[in-house]
Structure formats: C-alpha cells, structure tokens
Enzyme design. Structure first.
Site, PDB file in Angstrom:
ATOM      1  N   SER A 156      81.786 -50.077  -2.646  1.00  0.00           N
ATOM      2  CA  SER A 156      82.748 -49.094  -3.152  1.00  0.00           C
ATOM      3  C   SER A 156      84.167 -49.435  -2.735  1.00  0.00           C
ATOM      4  O   SER A 156      85.117 -48.878  -3.274  1.00  0.00           O
ATOM      5  CB  SER A 156      82.461 -47.720  -2.553  1.00  0.00           C
ATOM      6  N   GLU A 170      83.640 -51.198 -12.470  1.00  0.00           N
ATOM      7  CA  GLU A 170      84.817 -51.953 -12.037  1.00  0.00           C
ATOM      8  C   GLU A 170      84.327 -53.352 -11.680  1.00  0.00           C
ATOM      9  O   GLU A 170      83.356 -53.479 -10.928  1.00  0.00           O
ATOM     10  CB  GLU A 170      85.421 -51.331 -10.770  1.00  0.00           C
ATOM     11  N   HIS A 213      81.105 -52.857  -9.435  1.00  0.00           N
ATOM     12  CA  HIS A 213      81.107 -51.510  -8.850  1.00  0.00           C
ATOM     13  C   HIS A 213      80.705 -50.476  -9.904  1.00  0.00           C
ATOM     14  O   HIS A 213      81.518 -50.080 -10.745  1.00  0.00           O
ATOM     15  CB  HIS A 213      82.504 -51.214  -8.280  1.00  0.00           C
ATOM     16  N   ASN A 266      88.202 -45.762  -5.891  1.00  0.00           N
ATOM     17  CA  ASN A 266      88.131 -45.040  -4.615  1.00  0.00           C
ATOM     18  C   ASN A 266      89.457 -44.960  -3.872  1.00  0.00           C
ATOM     19  O   ASN A 266      89.619 -44.140  -2.980  1.00  0.00           O
ATOM     20  CB  ASN A 266      87.042 -45.632  -3.731  1.00  0.00           C
TER      21      ASN A 266
HETATM   22  P1  NAI Z   1      71.904 -45.031  -0.062  1.00  0.00           P
HETATM   23  O1  NAI Z   1      72.057 -44.637   1.354  1.00  0.00           O
HETATM   24  O2  NAI Z   1      71.367 -44.061  -1.064  1.00  0.00           O
HETATM   25  O3  NAI Z   1      70.997 -46.366  -0.188  1.00  0.00           O
HETATM   26  C1  NAI Z   1      71.197 -47.521   0.575  1.00  0.00           C
HETATM   27  C2  NAI Z   1      69.879 -48.270   0.618  1.00  0.00           C
HETATM   28  O4  NAI Z   1      70.101 -49.573   1.172  1.00  0.00           O
HETATM   29  C3  NAI Z   1      68.825 -47.574   1.511  1.00  0.00           C
HETATM   30  O5  NAI Z   1      67.629 -47.414   0.784  1.00  0.00           O
HETATM   31  C4  NAI Z   1      68.666 -48.568   2.671  1.00  0.00           C
HETATM   32  O6  NAI Z   1      67.336 -48.592   3.192  1.00  0.00           O
HETATM   33  C5  NAI Z   1      69.018 -49.888   2.009  1.00  0.00           C
HETATM   34  N1  NAI Z   1      69.424 -50.924   2.965  1.00  0.00           N
HETATM   35  C6  NAI Z   1      70.211 -50.811   4.049  1.00  0.00           C
HETATM   36  N2  NAI Z   1      70.336 -52.011   4.663  1.00  0.00           N
HETATM   37  C7  NAI Z   1      69.616 -52.891   3.939  1.00  0.00           C
HETATM   38  C8  NAI Z   1      69.335 -54.285   4.060  1.00  0.00           C
HETATM   39  N3  NAI Z   1      69.829 -55.000   5.066  1.00  0.00           N
HETATM   40  N4  NAI Z   1      68.532 -54.861   3.147  1.00  0.00           N
HETATM   41  C9  NAI Z   1      68.024 -54.148   2.117  1.00  0.00           C
HETATM   42  N5  NAI Z   1      68.247 -52.830   1.942  1.00  0.00           N
HETATM   43  C10 NAI Z   1      69.040 -52.218   2.847  1.00  0.00           C
HETATM   44  O7  NAI Z   1      73.370 -45.551  -0.508  1.00  0.00           O
HETATM   45  P2  NAI Z   1      74.004 -45.627  -1.976  1.00  0.00           P
HETATM   46  O8  NAI Z   1      74.748 -44.379  -2.262  1.00  0.00           O
HETATM   47  O9  NAI Z   1      72.980 -46.103  -2.930  1.00  0.00           O
HETATM   48  O10 NAI Z   1      75.111 -46.758  -1.764  1.00  0.00           O
HETATM   49  C11 NAI Z   1      74.790 -48.142  -1.764  1.00  0.00           C
HETATM   50  C12 NAI Z   1      76.061 -48.966  -1.993  1.00  0.00           C
HETATM   51  O11 NAI Z   1      76.639 -48.581  -3.239  1.00  0.00           O
HETATM   52  C13 NAI Z   1      77.143 -48.795  -0.934  1.00  0.00           C
HETATM   53  O12 NAI Z   1      77.808 -50.023  -0.758  1.00  0.00           O
HETATM   54  C14 NAI Z   1      78.057 -47.761  -1.566  1.00  0.00           C
HETATM   55  O13 NAI Z   1      79.357 -47.815  -1.077  1.00  0.00           O
HETATM   56  C15 NAI Z   1      77.988 -48.195  -3.024  1.00  0.00           C
HETATM   57  N6  NAI Z   1      78.334 -47.165  -3.992  1.00  0.00           N
HETATM   58  C16 NAI Z   1      77.960 -45.862  -3.789  1.00  0.00           C
HETATM   59  C17 NAI Z   1      78.297 -44.879  -4.710  1.00  0.00           C
HETATM   60  C18 NAI Z   1      77.870 -43.461  -4.502  1.00  0.00           C
HETATM   61  O14 NAI Z   1      78.345 -42.574  -5.253  1.00  0.00           O
HETATM   62  N7  NAI Z   1      77.009 -43.167  -3.566  1.00  0.00           N
HETATM   63  C19 NAI Z   1      79.065 -45.216  -5.938  1.00  0.00           C
HETATM   64  C20 NAI Z   1      79.336 -46.624  -6.086  1.00  0.00           C
HETATM   65  C21 NAI Z   1      79.014 -47.540  -5.133  1.00  0.00           C
END
Ligand code: NAI
Length: 284
Positions: A119, A152, A140, A190
C-alpha cells in the site's frame, strides 16, 4: 512476456481477492500463506463470494466450478518455481517483504515477474532485496478486490518497460483500470486517503466527536460512500498504522504522525473488521 500461472502470496483479505479475480480471468492460480488454516480461510471466502454471484444469477454454477478448478493452495514457497508472475500480498512490513522477495528471487525462474501489492512501501527498496530489480513492480489493488476497478501500477527505479507493459495488459484482462504512478511513499491513493483517516482518528482522540458522528459528517456532508473510520476498520487498523509510519518515515513531516489512538487500538489487537473490533464491533 506471457503470463499464465500466477502465484499469490498471502491469503488475507487482499491476497484472496487478487487470487479470485485472477482465476476468474482465466489464469491458473496458486494461493500461498504460512499455514494451511490461513489458505483455507482465504479459499472459503472465495467460495462464498463466488456462490453469492451464482445465487444472484450473475454466474453459472459450472463457471464457478471452472474458476475453483484453476485454483490451488500452497504453504511451500518452492511452488513459485512454476509461476510466470508472483503477486505478494503479505503484511505491510518491509522486513517481511524484503525477506520474501529475496527467497522468491532464488526460487522463481529468471523470467518471472515479482509484483507487490504494498500500500505504501518503496518498490525500489523491495526490488533491492533481489538480483532482478528490473522484474519487480508494484501492483496496488483496492479493497475489496473483486469490486474495485483501480490498480495503481508503480515502477521501481529499474523496472523494465516490458514488465510494465505485461502487468498493465494483465490488469486490463482482469477487468481493472491501471493507473501509472511514481515510486513515492503511499503512491497517490494512500498519500491522500490515509492522512484523512488519521485526522478522523485524531478528531475522536481529541474528543471532537464520536466515531459515528465523524463518519456521518463525511458521508452526508462530503458524499463519501463510507465514513473514514468505517473504512479504516475495513482496511485493517494495523495496515493503516503501517502506512502512516511509512509516510512519516518517508517524508519526515509531522503532519503524517500516526494518531496515538490508532497505535493503542493496534496494540490492543483491535484491528478492525478482520479481528471483530476496531472503531466498531463486528461478528467474526
Ligand atoms: P491481512 O492481514 O488480511 O493478510 C495478510 C496475510 O499475509 C495473512 O494471511 C498472513 O498470514 C500472510 N503472511 C504474513 N507473512 C507472510 C509470509 N512471510 N509469507 C506468506 N504469507 C504471509 O492483510 P491484507 O489487508 O490482505 O494486506 C496485505 C497487503 O496488501 C499489505 O501489504 C497491505 O498493505 C496491502 N493492501 C491492503 C489493502 C487493504 O485495504 N487492507 C488495500 C491495498 C493493499
């Protein structure tokens, strides 16, 4: 540069959405996370989403089955060896992402594109963890991925034109609209959105208004479809905090200082919708 096999790293809210839209567009998708229960949770969300489409008459049952048949689950990063494109959507943390990209660089074929759904973190710095910075790019997506049109696309300093083109084309194939932006903290989305959310949290912290009132003002007064605190809960308060820290570190300006109330909620494990409690409470 042809893309057929996609691996998505992280089966959380973003990774599972990205995996779903890729499979819907005809790609073969491997959804990877640290533990089987995490990949299963992601997959069960995808199944529910697709079933909802079938129930609403927007998708045939057979189509749903075809999409699911194109998907498989993984807890072994070695599966990246078969991918043409890896999209990383693990937690918003530079150490985690750098370590993952260094490992992926060792496993994936030389031609494989390594994309990150970060993000806010610098693409150039993530790319520096690999020996192939020319094949690293930011992709993104917005939340919820199946609904939101924007992606993005962020080039790192060394990203090749052919890599940009391949990712732009794929984004269009997913039915999304690519917008090219430069590699600065928070990109465009963001850099603008998150300070507004942080300010909304300050208004609660300073006792200006209750969360419901803040959200009502922004919804009815500014015509936002969702109030900023509802949106923060939806994004995940941990992710919001990581993004504010990236903006604060990257620009150094005090206007990006994360609100202490945001830090407190994250420390308490109140991460928003995904943990059942944030500014509001949710059934998990
Ligand atoms: P989340 O917390 O829902 O999911 C993250 C997942 O990654 C978890 O299932 C976790 O077990 C897994 N994980 C952590 N370390 C890992 C590793 N070393 N290897 C494999 N899996 C691993 O988080 P979310 O919201 O899905 O965010 C993920 C990414 O997307 C972040 O970089 C965030 O900034 C980005 N993002 C989030 C948005 C949002 O609205 N939440 C929007 C756009 C981008």
């Amino acid at each position: 540069m042809s893309i057929e096999n996609v691996m998505v790293i992280g089966a959380g809210q973003m990774g599972s959405g990205i995996a779903q839209v890729c499979a819907q567009a005809g790609y073969t998708v491997v959804l990877h996370d640290l533990k089987p229960e995490f990949t299963e949770r992601g997959m069960s969300g995808i199944r529910k989403n697709l079933q909802r489409q079938v129930d609403k008459g927007r998708m045939e049952d057979g189509e749903k089955e075809d999409i699911l048949a194109r998907m498989s689950l993984s807890t072994d990063l070695e599966n990246a060896a078969n991918a043409d494109l890896v999209i990383e959507a693990a937690v918003e943390n530079m150490e985690v992402k750098s370590a993952l990209f260094a490992e992926l660089d060792n496993i994936a074929q030389k031609k494989t594109i390594l994309a990150t759904n970060t993000s806010s973190l610098p693409i150039t710095e993530i790319a520096a963890a690999t020996q192939r910075p020319q094949k690293v790019i930011g992709m993104h997506f917005m939340n919820p991925v199946p609904v939101m049109k924007l992606v993005e696309i962020i080039r790192g300093l060394a990203t090749e034109d052919s890599v940009y083109k391949a990712v732009e084309e794929m984004t269009e194939k997913l039915g999304k609209v690519p917008v090219e932006v430069n590699d600065f903290p928070g990109f465009v989305s963001n850099r603008i959105l998150m300070p507004m959310i942080n300010e909304a949290i300050y208004t609660v912290y300073e006792g200006v208004a209750a969360p419901e009132a803040v959200d009502e003002v922004m919804k009815l007064g500014m015509n936002h479809p969702m109030g900023p605190l509802t949106l923060a809960d939806f994004i995940g308060l941990d992710t919001c905090l990581y993004i504010m820290e990236t903006l604060h570190d990257g620009f150094g300006d005090d206007k990006y200082r994360p609100c202490p109330l945001l830090r407190k909620y994250v420390k308490a494990g109140w991460l928003g919708k995904k943990s059942g409690r944030g500014f509001y409470t949710y059934e998990t």
